[in-house]
Design a protein around this motif. Structure first.
Motif: not given
Length: 274
Positions: A82-103
């Protein structure tokens, strides 16, 4: 030798083989490694590190000191037809560890427009956080954990490798989800869900002990759990009884509030109960 805390702000370093689009906002001491891509609307907080081959796109904000490893895809459009390019957001907090291949995907208009990931999270290789999820602080998503859209994951939740969570599921604080579990119903705070399909296998006693809960708190949670999932009466009746019997126990009242709040999914229960 100069104390690192007294050395002043580190310089931001962008590898010559990285692409940082005009408009991107980078804090102090950011490191962008080779073959990374940073979009025009991205904000990277102080001390963020992108090791190499990291792609950060969209209206994405990454909190200070978060480290992102190769081939992670952060902020690209949600996997929602259903997504049509609307200006939505992703917010990630501080001090996170995001390893290989995470989406991690941004929100959708239908789901409120934002995906929120808290502070001090650990997301191991190939974990997935879908659109419109609300993820708390100090979580651990082991390798290949898959959390579908619109889920809510509380603080200090741990999920074992390969666990999969159905859309709109809520997982309460301090819960544990076992490896390769298929979670289609809400998991109560302090609970432990195992299996495919997942069932409530008791309380996360090991996690509670590790986080400093007292013997008395754990004892009261056990008593309340046995009453909540006893064979007599309906779940609604047992919830009312436990709410009265444990009126002064904050942890038990948190479970009661979680159940009463309800959601789009039913409550995950032990085997052979309602």
């Amino acid at each position: 030798m100069l104390d690192p805390d007294e050395a002043g702000p580190r310089e931001t370093r962008i590898h010559p083989l990285a692409v940082v689009e005009p408009g991107a906002r980078l804090g102090t001491g950011v490191s962008v490694g080779p073959f990374c891509s940073v979009g025009a609307e991205v904000e990277l907080g102080d001390g963020v590190t992108l090791l190499s081959h990291v792609a950060v796109a969209g209206r994405t904000s990454v909190g200070a000191r978060t480290r992102i490893f190769p081939f992670a895809s952060i902020g690209h459009e949600p996997q929602d037809l259903k997504y049509r390019g609307e200006p939505t957001t992703l917010t990630i907090g501080t001090d996170c560890l995001i390893r290989e291949g995470v989406t991690m995907n941004p929100g959708t208009v239908q789901g409120g427009g934002t995906t929120q990931v808290g502070h001090h999270g650990t997301f191991l290789a190939n974990a997935h956080v879908a659109h419109d999820c609300q993820v708390g602080n100090h979580v651990i998503f082991s390798n290949a954990v898959m959390v579908a859209g619109h889920c809510r994951v509380g603080d200090h939740v741990i999920m074992g490798g390969g666990a999969a969570v159905h859309q709109f599921v809520r997982i309460g604080r301090h819960a544990f989800v076992g490896g390769v579990a298929a979670v289609e119903y809400d998991v109560i705070p302090y609970g432990m869900a195992l299996g495919n399909r997942a069932y409530l296998a008791g309380l996360n006693i090991v996690g509670l002990k590790r986080r400093g809960f007292s013997r008395e708190q754990i004892h009261e949670l056990r008593r309340a759990y046995r009453s909540l999932f006893a064979p007599e009466g309906t779940l609604k009746e047992r919830v009312a009884d436990v709410a009265d019997s444990f009126a002064d126990q904050a942890e038990v009242q948190e479970i009661i509030g979680f159940i009463r709040e309800g959601g789009d999914r039913a409550i995950c229960t032990p085997r052979d109960t309602d």
